[in-house]
Design an enzyme around this catalytic site. Structure first.
Site, short mmCIF file in Angstrom:
data_model
loop_
_atom_site.label_atom_id
_atom_site.label_comp_id
_atom_site.label_asym_id
_atom_site.label_seq_id
_atom_site.Cartn_x
_atom_site.Cartn_y
_atom_site.Cartn_z
N LYS A 148 -6.72 4.00 -14.26
CA LYS A 148 -7.66 2.91 -13.97
C LYS A 148 -7.48 1.78 -14.99
O LYS A 148 -7.47 0.60 -14.63
CB LYS A 148 -9.11 3.41 -14.01
N LYS A 159 -3.91 -2.24 -1.57
CA LYS A 159 -4.54 -1.02 -1.06
C LYS A 159 -3.67 -0.46 0.07
O LYS A 159 -3.05 -1.23 0.78
CB LYS A 159 -5.92 -1.40 -0.53
N GLU A 173 -4.11 -0.02 -14.33
CA GLU A 173 -3.92 -0.79 -13.10
C GLU A 173 -4.79 -2.02 -13.00
O GLU A 173 -4.39 -3.00 -12.38
CB GLU A 173 -4.05 0.08 -11.85
N HIS A 210 2.99 18.01 -29.26
CA HIS A 210 4.37 18.21 -28.80
C HIS A 210 5.13 16.89 -28.71
O HIS A 210 6.19 16.85 -28.10
CB HIS A 210 4.38 18.93 -27.45
N GLU A 221 -6.72 10.08 -14.73
CA GLU A 221 -7.39 9.07 -13.90
C GLU A 221 -7.91 7.91 -14.77
O GLU A 221 -7.80 6.75 -14.39
CB GLU A 221 -8.54 9.74 -13.11
N CYS A 272 0.27 -5.08 3.33
CA CYS A 272 0.30 -6.23 4.22
C CYS A 272 -0.83 -6.10 5.23
O CYS A 272 -0.97 -5.08 5.89
CB CYS A 272 1.61 -6.39 4.96
N TRP A 312 2.47 -8.34 0.89
CA TRP A 312 2.78 -7.62 -0.35
C TRP A 312 4.30 -7.51 -0.34
O TRP A 312 4.88 -6.77 0.46
CB TRP A 312 2.12 -6.24 -0.35
N ARG A 342 -5.09 -5.56 1.30
CA ARG A 342 -3.84 -4.90 1.68
C ARG A 342 -2.61 -5.63 1.15
O ARG A 342 -1.49 -5.12 1.28
CB ARG A 342 -3.76 -4.79 3.21
N ASN A 388 5.17 -5.53 9.04
CA ASN A 388 4.76 -4.65 7.94
C ASN A 388 5.74 -3.49 7.91
O ASN A 388 6.01 -2.89 8.95
CB ASN A 388 3.32 -4.15 8.19
N GLY A 389 6.30 -3.20 6.76
CA GLY A 389 7.27 -2.10 6.66
C GLY A 389 8.57 -2.60 6.06
O GLY A 389 8.62 -3.66 5.44
#
Ligand code: F6R
Length: 603
Positions: free
Chosen positions: A485, A598, A488, A504, A481, A2, A87, A28, A113-114
């Site tokens: 990427k 973010k 996402e 395995h 990684e 947010c 968000w 954000r 926010n929160g």
């Protein structure tokens, strides 16, 4: 998570200023947005427009979707405004659930926010008192609670009492038509206030304040700021006592936060990597040694990270073992809190974070501090919460990162850890040379000829439903990684794993044509990695080999020049470029992937 931006001051275009501030914070959160302003003029009623603003109510505009080309020309002029990019946590993505939220009389506005953990309990009590709720959010509770308290106390006392009633980690920005001030208060979620000339500001990320001021204060937990046009006073939200704060002067460069000639922040940030790595490699030997000294004598040390930074933490464990013969463990930020009972004053925790605001990291760090562990933070954002709570701070110095997917911060973290490992081994200069080789190797991936190859590969892979990425040693975190990427931003299911794990279980999923990205750097893992790729190939997989040298089993090959232990850096640049061009091929926005944002400031 947010974005929050608020303005109070001499200009009458407060809503416009806030909109621009929010646009710079959109990374954000971008499922919806909203702006509230206190009108200074009465707009004539226009039935065609359908909306009338009067100065007896706070004017609000909210919309679902990205803020991109939005306008607030239909909001009235005012000297005070604030807004929010959301968000979603509680309540779906709807206009009603977007912030700001108003009280019943439309004279108090709040952005949040929160997560207010006890919101249901508070809401039930407020409903009995007759408050009418319009949204499904936890945030609206704060608005009505303040409305209730303001009946018997001053505005600032009402905000303070309401904030203290709310459990969880929260940040609130509040205004009231009667008081015409902005109150900003935090416990957990980041907020910075900016001291301007005849104007003052608040934002969830200090970079958004730069067009107005470089003089800021990062609010600490339990601090409440009261902003008027000319003053900012800070009080403790628990006691109400005034706090004298030391202002911080930011020397950040505004250009770094702008897109420039690049189509996306992600591409810009990928291309910035050689320069960032160069400045890290050029630090003085004394500085690198001083940082290494902070972990040298630890009885036990842990690298902590979330997402991409957790893969950096894994890589760190390999680097310290291989280069310095030192055992440093690693853990995922959200899990470490459940395994730290053994910590004591001889323990060192090394949290690794771009934003310095990742709640899962901050919570674990808080618990580690209670056990007297020393915190040596590797953090990109100066002034962030992690930066402030750390006993020793190593600034990553990658510059502002705006694309949701972390790129330059990741490779910069790896460069720092490589240097620290070499410094612990007493070979700092050799570490600098190795990072410089990684820069040369990275540069070769960024030239036009190589980009053409990435575009071609992206066209080939764009309709893939799932793919594998394998590697051993330092290529294991590189594989994780790469898969992250691709997942996402390109929304393709990708599984990264240690190549040895294939047999395995996961090998059962490989069939004719399954794409497999295999890292085969010029190190002790080469032979075993090749064996893994062959096992895949024998079952029909198509192998994209990433190596210093071609091999007949590769269906496609990307050359990555050897940079010894720092080869993981260009290998990760390959992952970034592949994911970026795949995302473009699939017509998606690489900077703002769905469901993500973010700076993950919630648990
Ligand atoms: C992935 C990504 C995230 C972050 C993670 C930690 O591309 O960006 O996985 O790495 O959320 O963020 P920081 O480094 O800010 O703690």
């Amino acid at each position: 998570m947010c974005g929050i931006f608020g303005y109070i001051g001499k200009k009458t275009t407060a809503a416009q200023i806030v909109l621009e501030g929010l646009k710079s914070l959109e990374y954000r959160g971008y499922d919806s947005w909203g702006v509230a302003t206190i009108p200074i003029i009465m707009k004539p009623f226009d039935s065609a427009q359908g909306e009338q603003f009067s100065n007896s109510a706070i004017a609000v505009k909210k919309q679902v979707g990205k803020i991109g080309n939005a306008s607030v020309n239909d909001l009235p002029e005012g000297n005070l405004a604030f807004g929010h990019t959301r968000w979603a946590t509680h309540g779906g993505v709807t206009e009603r659930n977007a912030h700001p939220h108003l009280d019943c009389s439309h004279t108090i506005a709040v952005v949040h926010n929160g997560i207010i953990e006890n919101y249901q309990e508070i809401k039930n009590k407020l409903i009995i008192k007759g408050h009418l709720f319009l949204s499904e959010t936890d945030s609206e509770v704060a608005t009505h609670l303040i409305e209730e308290y303001v009946k018997t106390r001053s505005f600032s006392d009402a905000v303070r009492t309401a904030f203290n009633d709310c459990t969880g980690l929260n940040a609130l920005i509040v205004t009231s038509l009667k008081d015409q001030k902005i109150i900003a208060v935090r416990n957990g979620s980041p907020l910075a206030v900016g001291f301007g000339d005849g104007e003052n500001l608040v934002a969830s990320d200090a970079t958004a304040l730069l067009p107005f001021t470089r003089t800021v204060h990062f609010l600490e937990d339990d601090e409440m700021a009261l902003l008027t046009k000319n003053t900012i006073t800070i009080n403790n939200v628990k006691t109400g006592n005034e706090i004298v704060v030391k202002k911080v002067r930011l020397n950040w460069i505004v250009d770094q936060t702008q897109l420039g000639s690049f189509p996306h922040f992600m591409l810009k940030e990928i291309h910035e990597q050689p320069r960032v790595l160069e400045s890290i490699a050029s630090q003085s030997v004394a500085t690198i040694q001083k940082n290494a000294d902070t972990i040298k004598d630890a009885a036990h040390s842990y690298l902590l990270g979330c997402g991409s930074a957790s893969y950096v933490a894994i890589a760190g464990a390999y680097l310290f073992s291989k280069i310095a013969g030192k055992h440093i463990n690693w853990a995922i930020g959200s899990e470490f809190g459940y395994q730290l009972d053994f910590l004591n004053s001889r323990s060192v925790i090394i949290p690794v974070s771009q934003s310095g605001e990742t709640m899962d990291i901050l919570e674990s760090v808080k618990k580690a501090k209670l056990k007297q562990a020393r915190i040596v933070a590797l953090v990109n954002v100066f002034g962030s919460t992690l930066y402030r709570v750390a006993d020793h701070k190593i600034l990553i110095a990658a510059g502002p990162e705006k694309a949701v997917a972390s790129t330059k911060a990741v490779t910069a973290m790896l460069a720092h850890l490589t240097l620290l490992a070499y410094a612990l081994a007493g070979k700092t200069k050799a570490g600098q040379d190795v990072v410089k080789r990684a820069i040369e190797s990275t540069n070769q991936l960024l030239v036009q000829k190589s980009i053409v190859q990435f575009k071609k590969l992206a066209r080939q892979l764009k309709n893939t439903r799932h793919l594998f990425v394998i590697g051993r040693g330092l290529s294991y975190p590189a594989s994780l990684e790469t898969a992250l990427k691709i997942k996402e931003i390109a929304y393709i299911h990708a599984e990264g794993m240690a190549a040895g794990e294939l047999k395995h279980g996961p090998l059962a999923l490989v069939e004719k044509g399954t794409p497999c990205i295999a890292f085969l750097p010029n190190d002790e893992t080469y032979g075993a990695n090749l064996a893994g790729a062959m096992e895949m190939k024998a079952r029909g997989a198509k192998i994209l080999g990433i190596s210093h040298t071609p091999h007949e089993i590769f269906d496609e090959y990307i050359e990555v020049k050897d940079a010894e232990e720092a080869t993981i850096i260009p290998n990760i640049v390959v992952a970034q470029l592949l994911a970026y061009y795949l995302t473009l091929e699939r017509d998606l926005d690489p900077d703002k992937p769905r469901n993500l944002a973010k700076s993950v400031t919630v648990k």
